[in-house]
Write a protein that holds these residues in place. Structure first.
Motif, PDB file in Angstrom:
ATOM      1  N   ARG A  64       0.854  -1.192   0.000  1.00 43.25           N
ATOM      2  CA  ARG A  64       0.000   0.000   0.000  1.00 43.25           C
ATOM      3  C   ARG A  64       0.885   1.236   0.000  1.00 43.25           C
ATOM      4  O   ARG A  64       1.728   1.385   0.878  1.00 43.25           O
ATOM      5  N   VAL A  65       0.669   2.079  -0.973  1.00 42.47           N
ATOM      6  CA  VAL A  65       1.439   3.325  -1.036  1.00 42.47           C
ATOM      7  C   VAL A  65       0.567   4.454  -0.492  1.00 42.47           C
ATOM      8  O   VAL A  65      -0.532   4.706  -0.998  1.00 42.47           O
ATOM      9  N   HIS A  66       1.076   5.091   0.569  1.00 46.17           N
ATOM     10  CA  HIS A  66       0.315   6.176   1.200  1.00 46.17           C
ATOM     11  C   HIS A  66       0.696   7.519   0.578  1.00 46.17           C
ATOM     12  O   HIS A  66       1.761   7.654  -0.029  1.00 46.17           O
ATOM     13  N   ALA A  67      -0.174   8.479   0.785  1.00 43.06           N
ATOM     14  CA  ALA A  67       0.139   9.849   0.358  1.00 43.06           C
ATOM     15  C   ALA A  67       1.238  10.389   1.270  1.00 43.06           C
ATOM     16  O   ALA A  67       1.572   9.775   2.292  1.00 43.06           O
ATOM     17  N   ALA A  68       1.775  11.544   0.909  1.00 42.54           N
ATOM     18  CA  ALA A  68       2.906  12.096   1.670  1.00 42.54           C
ATOM     19  C   ALA A  68       2.573  12.304   3.145  1.00 42.54           C
ATOM     20  O   ALA A  68       3.472  12.273   4.006  1.00 42.54           O
ATOM     21  N   ASP A  69       1.286  12.500   3.488  1.00 47.35           N
ATOM     22  CA  ASP A  69       0.912  12.698   4.899  1.00 47.35           C
ATOM     23  C   ASP A  69       0.979  11.387   5.705  1.00 47.35           C
ATOM     24  O   ASP A  69       0.937  11.397   6.938  1.00 47.35           O
ATOM     25  N   GLY A  70       1.071  10.265   5.016  1.00 44.05           N
ATOM     26  CA  GLY A  70       1.175   8.963   5.686  1.00 44.05           C
ATOM     27  C   GLY A  70      -0.153   8.399   6.151  1.00 44.05           C
ATOM     28  O   GLY A  70      -0.192   7.358   6.812  1.00 44.05           O
ATOM     29  N   GLN A  71      -1.247   9.053   5.837  1.00 40.73           N
ATOM     30  CA  GLN A  71      -2.564   8.611   6.310  1.00 40.73           C
ATOM     31  C   GLN A  71      -3.357   7.907   5.204  1.00 40.73           C
ATOM     32  O   GLN A  71      -3.702   6.745   5.326  1.00 40.73           O
ATOM     33  N   THR A  72      -3.633   8.627   4.149  1.00 43.84           N
ATOM     34  CA  THR A  72      -4.505   8.072   3.094  1.00 43.84           C
ATOM     35  C   THR A  72      -3.733   7.128   2.166  1.00 43.84           C
ATOM     36  O   THR A  72      -2.602   7.413   1.771  1.00 43.84           O
ATOM     37  N   VAL A  73      -4.395   6.031   1.828  1.00 39.27           N
ATOM     38  CA  VAL A  73      -3.785   5.075   0.888  1.00 39.27           C
ATOM     39  C   VAL A  73      -4.075   5.551  -0.531  1.00 39.27           C
ATOM     40  O   VAL A  73      -5.232   5.753  -0.899  1.00 39.27           O
ATOM     41  N   LYS A  74      -3.020   5.764  -1.294  1.00 39.09           N
ATOM     42  CA  LYS A  74      -3.207   6.280  -2.656  1.00 39.09           C
ATOM     43  C   LYS A  74      -3.401   5.163  -3.672  1.00 39.09           C
ATOM     44  O   LYS A  74      -4.237   5.229  -4.542  1.00 39.09           O
ATOM     45  N   GLU A  75      -2.560   4.128  -3.544  1.00 38.69           N
ATOM     46  CA  GLU A  75      -2.672   3.012  -4.495  1.00 38.69           C
ATOM     47  C   GLU A  75      -2.030   1.758  -3.906  1.00 38.69           C
ATOM     48  O   GLU A  75      -1.336   1.824  -2.884  1.00 38.69           O
ATOM     49  N   GLU A  76      -2.272   0.647  -4.557  1.00 40.75           N
ATOM     50  CA  GLU A  76      -1.641  -0.617  -4.179  1.00 40.75           C
ATOM     51  C   GLU A  76      -0.754  -1.063  -5.322  1.00 40.75           C
ATOM     52  O   GLU A  76      -1.207  -1.118  -6.460  1.00 40.75           O
ATOM     53  N   LEU A  77       0.479  -1.362  -4.993  1.00 39.12           N
ATOM     54  CA  LEU A  77       1.403  -1.801  -6.050  1.00 39.12           C
ATOM     55  C   LEU A  77       1.714  -3.275  -5.874  1.00 39.12           C
ATOM     56  O   LEU A  77       1.787  -3.781  -4.755  1.00 39.12           O
ATOM     57  N   ARG A  78       1.923  -3.967  -6.983  1.00 40.96           N
ATOM     58  CA  ARG A  78       2.319  -5.373  -6.924  1.00 40.96           C
ATOM     59  C   ARG A  78       3.126  -5.743  -8.172  1.00 40.96           C
ATOM     60  O   ARG A  78       3.135  -4.995  -9.152  1.00 40.96           O
ATOM     61  N   GLY A  79       3.794  -6.882  -8.071  1.00 42.76           N
ATOM     62  CA  GLY A  79       4.530  -7.437  -9.221  1.00 42.76           C
ATOM     63  C   GLY A  79       5.511  -6.468  -9.845  1.00 42.76           C
ATOM     64  O   GLY A  79       6.273  -5.785  -9.160  1.00 42.76           O
ATOM     65  N   GLY A  80       5.455  -6.388 -11.156  1.00 37.63           N
ATOM     66  CA  GLY A  80       6.384  -5.562 -11.914  1.00 37.63           C
ATOM     67  C   GLY A  80       6.265  -4.084 -11.596  1.00 37.63           C
ATOM     68  O   GLY A  80       7.264  -3.359 -11.610  1.00 37.63           O
ATOM     69  N   ASP A  81       5.023  -3.630 -11.295  1.00 41.32           N
ATOM     70  CA  ASP A  81       4.842  -2.212 -10.969  1.00 41.32           C
ATOM     71  C   ASP A  81       5.562  -1.848  -9.675  1.00 41.32           C
ATOM     72  O   ASP A  81       6.089  -0.745  -9.530  1.00 41.32           O
TER      73      ASP A  81
END
Lengths: 84, 278
Positions: A36-53
């Motif tokens: 889970r990649v959070h926004a710069a504030d560390g609170q909101t989840v911006k996206e989920e990355l997996r595999g090659g991404d």
């Protein structure tokens, strides 16, 4: 059984068993492992990355682990085109 | 007409010569294919999410795949286990051993090219082969966890392939200068390659070290039949890593260049020999 013994040496059997382990690693890395990649504030989840991404993002250093919140956050700076 | 009666020019070249010619073709093709971002732009296929166990720097804008050293380092820095990179590494290693070092790696091809310069080659002492394992453990695994990847202690900071391809590209296209320490290491490694056959692969390369761990059990292998060996030592003389299949048919240093082929005692492939060097 005779066919198996004729075809399969101990070395080949070990190789195939270990390979099954690595195939499982590969599948886990490609399909299951998600970050889970959070926004710069560390609170909101911006996206989920997996595999090659995930590989792409970690190598281009567009994501970093925030030392305070210990979560992975999006980097403010533009993507590193050349990691070297 | 029998093989012996044919004129010399029409007689088939020995197996090792034919394999050497094929190997050059494969090396040139793989260099073009691995640095083929043009292909992605042309056809839309995206290869840049794939990690292959070959020293081909993804810092180069043309690179189509990722080098496992960078992937492992950057993911360890994020405190993530690089499952995908490790899985690919293991599968390729168990299938082919160090075949990719001898046939696919672009920096390996460059070393082969440099080896054609007629300079007397040195034989490094046996202990030096363990340096690459220390590099793998220290500069690829421990340093990213302990310090990070933005340091010269991380392997990418000294990697000659990164200097040649990634930084070289930047120099030519963008006019960015290459750091002096990188140039120093590049000169050091090219000097090593000049005097030691495949010196970088044998002494320094962490990818070679990782793949060497699989050489003993890999499905692709060289088979040596002791009963058919006349002990002419030709295989040992032609071997670029000076190991020779008659000494160690499954040695960790063997890059499967197949220069040793050509006598009836040797064979290669995926066929099983039931683990015995007969």
């Amino acid at each position: 059984m005779a066919w198996f013994q004729r075809r399969m040496s101990k070395r080949r059997l070990v190789a195939l068993l270990v390979m099954a382990l690595f195939v499982a690693m590969l599948i886990y890395g490609a399909r299951v492992q998600r970050v889970r990649v959070h926004a710069a504030d560390g609170q909101t989840v911006k996206e989920e990355l997996r595999g090659g991404d995930l590989i792409r993002a970690s190598v281009r250093q567009t994501i970093v682990r925030d030392p305070e919140s210990k979560v992975i956050v999006e980097k403010d700076a533009p993507a590193a085109e050349c990691p070297t | 007409m029998s093989e012996l009666k044919k004129p010399a020019a029409r007689r088939a070249a020995p197996l090792f010569r034919r394999l050497a010619r094929l190997r050059w073709k494969v090396q040139v093709f793989s260099f073009v294919a691995l640095n083929a971002l043009w292909f992605e732009r042309w056809r839309g296929y995206r290869l840049t999410n794939v990690c292959l166990p070959i020293l081909n720097c993804h810092g180069c804008p043309a690179a189509a795949t990722y080098c496992p050293v960078g992937v492992i380092g950057d993911m360890l820095k994020l405190r993530l286990v690089p499952w995908l990179a490790l899985g690919t590494f293991g599968v390729v290693g168990l299938l082919f051993g160090r075949l990719s070092c001898g046939w696919v790696c672009p920096f390996g091809a460059l070393q082969d090219l440099i080896a054609t310069i007629p300079i007397p080659k040195l034989k490094p002492p046996r202990w030096t082969r363990f340096i690459k394992y220390a590099v793998l453990l220290g500069m690829v695994i421990i340093v990213p966890i302990a310090i990070g990847t933005e340091t010269n202690w991380f392997f990418c900071g000294i990697c000659p392939d990164a200097t040649l391809l990634a930084n070289g590209w930047r120099l030519v296209v963008e006019g960015k200068l290459i750091a002096a320490n990188r140039l120093l290491f590049l000169a050091l490694f090219l000097g090593l390659v000049l005097f030691v056959n495949r010196g970088f692969c044998r002494l320094v390369c962490p990818i070679g070290a990782g793949l060497a761990l699989f050489n003993r059990v890999s499905l692709f292998s060289i088979k040596f039949d002791k009963r058919r060996c006349s002990e002419c030592m030709q295989c040992l003389r032609r071997c670029p890593v000076e190991e020779g299949p008659m000494r160690k048919p499954r040695g960790a240093e063997c890059i499967y260049c197949l220069k040793c082929m050509g006598c009836q005692a040797l064979d290669f492939g995926f066929r099983d020999d039931h683990g015995e060097e007969v």
